[in-house]
Structure formats: structure tokens, C-alpha cells
Design an enzyme around this catalytic site. Sequence first.
Site, PDB file in Angstrom:
ATOM      1  CD  GLU A   1      -3.111   1.136  12.960  1.00 21.34           C
ATOM      2  OE1 GLU A   1      -2.731   0.428  12.004  1.00 21.34           O
ATOM      3  OE2 GLU A   1      -4.275   1.600  13.034  1.00 21.34           O
TER       4      GLU A   1
ATOM      5  CG  ASN B   1      -3.139  -5.618   5.536  1.00 22.74           C
ATOM      6  OD1 ASN B   1      -3.203  -6.066   4.411  1.00 22.74           O
ATOM      7  ND2 ASN B   1      -1.984  -5.281   6.095  1.00 22.74           N
TER       8      ASN B   1
ATOM      9  CB  CYS C   1       0.576   5.138   7.527  1.00 21.01           C
ATOM     10  SG  CYS C   1      -0.605   5.303   6.189  1.00 21.01           S
TER      11      CYS C   1
ATOM     12  CB  CYS D   1      -0.875   0.005   1.248  1.00 20.28           C
ATOM     13  SG  CYS D   1       0.131   0.059   2.755  1.00 20.28           S
TER      14      CYS D   1
ATOM     15  CB  THR E   1      -5.688   1.718   9.676  1.00 25.33           C
ATOM     16  OG1 THR E   1      -4.478   1.013   9.960  1.00 25.33           O
ATOM     17  CG2 THR E   1      -5.595   3.131  10.194  1.00 25.33           C
TER      18      THR E   1
ATOM     19  CB  CYS F   1      -6.200   2.822   5.837  1.00 25.86           C
ATOM     20  SG  CYS F   1      -5.543   1.346   5.086  1.00 25.86           S
TER      21      CYS F   1
ATOM     22  CB  SER G   1       3.150  -5.586   5.112  1.00 23.35           C
ATOM     23  OG  SER G   1       2.350  -6.668   5.545  1.00 23.35           O
TER      24      SER G   1
ATOM     25  CB  SER H   1       0.506  -8.669   8.165  1.00 24.58           C
ATOM     26  OG  SER H   1      -0.381  -7.910   7.385  1.00 24.58           O
TER      27      SER H   1
ATOM     28  CG  HIS I   1       3.423  -6.441  11.194  1.00 29.67           C
ATOM     29  ND1 HIS I   1       2.234  -5.993  11.696  1.00 29.67           N
ATOM     30  CD2 HIS I   1       4.336  -6.229  12.154  1.00 29.67           C
ATOM     31  CE1 HIS I   1       2.425  -5.527  12.926  1.00 29.67           C
ATOM     32  NE2 HIS I   1       3.702  -5.663  13.214  1.00 29.67           N
TER      33      HIS I   1
END
Length: 390
Positions: A166, A303, A136, A44, A234, A272, A363, A301, A75
Amino acid sequence: MEAVQAQVISHYRSELVDRIRANGRVLSADGLLTVKLAKEFGFCYGVERAIDLAYAARKVFPPPKEIYLLGEIIHNPEVNDQIRNMGIQTIPPKPTDADLGRLSSNDVVIIPAFGTEVGTRKKLEEKGCIMVDTTCGDVMSVWKRVRQYSKESVTSIIHGKAKHEETKATTSQATAYGSGHYLVVFNLAETDYVCNYILNGGDKQEFLDKFKGAFSPGFDPAVHLQAVGVANQTTMLRGETEEVQRRFKAAMEKKHGAERLSHHFRFFDTICGATQDRQDALEKMLKEPMDLLVVVGGYNSSNTSHLAEMGEAKLPTFFIKNAAKMVSDRLIVHYNQHIGKEVETRDWLPSGKITVGITAGASCPNNLIEDAIRRMFELKGVSVQELLAD
Ligand code: SF4
């Protein structure tokens, strides 16, 4: 940044992935294997920027200048190894005084894409370290929202993983300015527990035990759930975050009445755009016929784990950190996020003609996705080289 982009691209780009993307995101060996890529996957903008900044830091501050990284830049184990190979040393994401004692005022410290806690930043500033902040912008928007809640004495309910860097950085924002409080809820079951407490009260000690490590110092559920504002890590599943908001809103409306709702409830969508795009693209791909899904990315990670979760709900899904995990057509070693470890699955690759979907978290670099595609064809006895030459 421009000067290092060529180096970054040479480390993480994949011509094969670019080619498949340009070709309708499909690569097929007739009669044996069709690989489909999701429309959006992989790096991203926030991750690209963080990596570019880390590479740029090394260029601007060449050895013998010491550069330290707080935890992981992103990550993904392969990317972190690459960063270490550049002579960038890792210190814990929340360094102790002993860790900080190793640093001198001239050292460079890189803050990763997920940000760092307010207290850690302050200590590094006091020490006089040179900071390269790769946090970010989307993470910073969540912080802004949480600080606003805090100023208004609204407790931040953060939908996220309490131990994720985060979320830790975000919760530190809630308590840094004024008298803010926070509570982290991980899923809908925890949401329902809190909503039930709001409506009916309950055992305070049981509440505090249940959410140990996920609330602010001095948090009292009887006092600090009078006005709540929902925000999120996010990278959570959008649908789940929306449901968390809906359930808190309903509980507050029931308790305080619709006309008083604005005094007791706030929310703001802080998923996000990149996470959203990857989830939407996978959702669309999952409607197409496929035999299995491979999700490539680091096991820590957030996401990526949500992409794997979406896949699991529909078809056999294998979450792997690299192509080597596809040991043979009979054996794959993959991550089971529900038990937090790798497991082995035998006879995972069906014989005959199959279609495999591939996606990757924000990532994951394209070169790792290429490795996975090549391995998949290899296991089916097809040379990608020859396939592309046809
Ligand atoms: S996943 Fe989203 S919040 Fe995280 S770095 Fe990428 S763009 Fe930023």
C-alpha cells in the site's frame, strides 16, 4: 458480485462466531475457560469487496481464460490459497518486463485491495489487459491527498512501512504527477530524527543512508523538507500517526513561525474507519480482566500486527496465523513481529479458570477465528459441540 456472495460466505463464514457475537461476544465453559471476542474484528468492507471481486472475476471469466493477481489479494495466507485454488495465478506485485511478457492483451489482471504502483498500472494498460481493480476506497483517498500535496510542491511524509504494497502504491502517486517528493517514516524515533534535521540541519549522507529505499528519487533533505504534508498508510496505529503529525507540526512552527505554518505544514487523517474500529474495540476489551490475548491473522498484515502490539503492552499476547499454531496446552508457536519470525512459547496456557480475549485483523476470515476458539476449548478439554448444546 451478488452471484458469488453465497460462495464467498460458504468459504469464510462461521456460524459459531455469529452465535457468539449474538450472545454478547462471550462463550464460557464454567470453571475452565471464558473466551471473549472484541466488538469489532475480522474482515473489513475493503477486504470483503476485494474477495467478492476476485470471485466475480473468476465467474465472469471462467477457464480457460487466464486470470493473474498482482501479489496477494489481501494479507492472509488461507485466503490467498483459496484464490489460487480457483486457478487464479500470482505474479509479483511489481512485475518485471519478463513477468509482463507472460501476459497477453486478453488476460485478466486483478489489482489487490492495497492498490498498485502507478507505473505498473500504466504498463498493464498499455498491454491491453482487462483490469479488475479491487483497490479500497480508503486507500484511494490517501492517494488523492498525496497527489494534492504533490501539486502544491509539498513533500509527502508518509507514516507507514516503506516495503508494504500500500505504501509503495501511495508513494508512486506522490511522484507521478508533477515534481512531488516523499519520505516514509516508520515510527516516532524516525520522526524525531527528521524533525531534528528540519530544525538543526545535519549530515545529508547519513540522512540518505538511514532512509534508504524510503524517499523519492532526487530527494534532498535540505531542499525538500521546507514544506511537508503528513499522510499515512491506512492501517497504522492511530495514536502514533497523530503523534507523528504533532511532532512535524511543532517542528515546522518552531522553524517558520505560527503565522507561516500553513505555508509549510499540512496534514490529513487517513487511518481507515475499519482499522480504527478494530483498534478502539481492542482498547476497550483490554480494560476488562483477561489472562491472555490471541490475535489471529496473516503475519504480513499491517493492521493485525498493530493489534498484537496493543495487546503486548498490556498482557501476554500470541499472534498466530491459524489454530494449528496452538500445538498443545504446553506449546504455542507464534509470530514475534519485532524479530520478524515465529517463536515458541512453552506453558502458555495457564491451568485453572482463565479468560482469553480473541481478536483478528481486517484480513482474517471468521472460519479461522472459529478454528482458534474451538482449539482453545479443546486444549482445556471442553467440547464446543456439547457446550453449545447445553
Ligand atoms: S483495512 Fe481499511 S484501507 Fe485496508 S482494505 Fe480494509 S477498509 Fe480498506
